[in-house]
Scaffold this active site. Structure first.
Site, PDB file in Angstrom:
ATOM      1  CB  SER A  60      -7.779  -0.455   6.879  1.00  0.00           C
ATOM      2  OG  SER A  60      -6.576  -0.779   6.223  1.00  0.00           O
ATOM      3  CB  THR A  61      -7.610  -4.462   2.958  1.00  0.00           C
ATOM      4  OG1 THR A  61      -6.539  -3.469   2.772  1.00  0.00           O
ATOM      5  CG2 THR A  61      -7.806  -5.006   1.549  1.00  0.00           C
ATOM      6  CE  LYS A  79      -0.522  -2.497   6.131  1.00  0.00           C
ATOM      7  NZ  LYS A  79      -1.923  -3.097   5.866  1.00  0.00           N
ATOM      8  CB  SER A  98      -0.464   2.066   5.278  1.00  0.00           C
ATOM      9  OG  SER A  98      -0.484   0.627   5.701  1.00  0.00           O
ATOM     10  N   GLY A 108       3.361  -0.747   4.084  1.00  0.00           N
ATOM     11  CA  GLY A 108       1.900  -1.073   3.739  1.00  0.00           C
ATOM     12  C   GLY A 108       1.497  -0.284   2.624  1.00  0.00           C
TER      13      GLY A 108
END
Length: 311
Positions: free
Chosen positions: A47-48, A166, A168, A191
């Protein structure tokens, strides 16, 4: 080396030129610098990495460019996840062909009411069955509205091709439940940089942290401090990391993270519309938080942080 999910991994940004084209040279430059920081691996096109703003041709360009710049001793994971199970499988095939060692697969979310926990189990089982590379679950409720619950993670951890998760969210209590619910060799990674210290103390194997793209050394120092039992130090450093982590994720988003990366000597580059870079005032705030985090890495800064834990 994707099975070695520990330490600090970076979910790297995708640099763009002012015209919003993929900047391969900048990506190589960033990776070359990150390789020397002590991080243990990368997630490309998470997503980053603005994956949802890229097309399929660019997916392959980014993966192949990064793969050439990342040493074989580092974990090399590629983000994936379409709304259908069928297209998710196709995407992972392309990623594996381009060099992915594992796939970080986000939950489908568009038809949210239909994405029950049982639906997630069926989806991930089908994806893992079809994948030639290991699968890592990705729970990102802030973006998707879908959370992988601890009991669901436990069920999915039984699949031999699902090696970790992960999480987040900032829900450390649920995170701890997940750690307790899965086998020891199933890597539960945090995350969210605002709770790195707490998650590590709750059993996280490591972190996959956006803020690490701008301040990898501070994230690594928190990881090392927890692992060596220096909890006071880890907590003090976390208090410095938390406001920066919040600023470059929830508050100012990827544009804020790229601004902080520029301050750290990396190439942030442009973001793709409709995302935008932060305002000038926001940039001043990010600069202040980045400087505070950077100061905490010095010996004097650590001692000061320990002496004034509520500062």
């Amino acid at each position: 080396m994707a099975n070695n999910l520990s330490g600090i991994l970076l979910p790297i940004t995708t640099p763009f030129t002012a015209g919003e084209d993929f900047d391969a040279e900048a990506l190589v430059s960033n990776l070359t610098k990150w390789n020397d920081t002590g991080v243990t691996g990368y997630v490309v096109l998470g997503s980053t990495g603005e994956r949802v703003n890229l097309d399929e041709r660019e997916y392959v360009q980014v993966i192949e460019t990064a793969r050439k710049a990342v040493p074989e001793t580092f974990s090399f994971i590629v983000g994936a996840g379409q709304q259908s199970t069928r297209n998710t499988i196709k995407e992972i095939v392309r990623a594996a062909t381009a060099g992915a060692e594992a796939a970080l697969v986000i939950t489908p979310s568009f038809y949210r009411s239909a994405i029950t926990q049982d639906a997630l189990v069926k989806h991930y089982h089908a994806v893992a069955d079809a994948s030639s590379v290991p699968i890592i679950l990705y729970s990102m409720p802030d973006l998707t509205g879908i959370k992988i619950e601890p009991e669901t993670a436990s069920r999915l951890s039984e699949h031999k091709n699902i090696i970790g998760m992960k999480d987040s969210s900032a829900d450390v209590a649920k995170f701890a439940e997940t750690v307790e619910a899965v086998p020891e060799d199933f890597a539960v990674m945090i995350g969210n940089g605002t709770v790195l210290c707490e998650a590590l103390r709750a059993g996280a194997k490591g972190g996959i942290l956006a803020v690490g793209c701008a301040s990898p050394e501070l994230c690594i120092e928190i990881y090392r401090a927890v692992r060596t039992g220096q909890i006071d130090l880890a907590s003090a450093l976390q208090q410095t990391l938390t406001p920066l982590a919040r600023a470059v994720t929830k508050t100012y988003g990827i544009g804020g993270l790229k601004t902080a990366m520029n301050m750290a000597g990396y190439v942030g580059g442009a973001v793709r519309a409709p995302l935008a870079r932060p305002s000038e005032d926001a940039g001043v705030e990010i600069d202040r938080l980045f400087r505070a985090a950077n100061d905490a890495l010095s010996k004097d800064g650590r001692l000061l942080a320990l002496q004034t834990p509520n500062a």
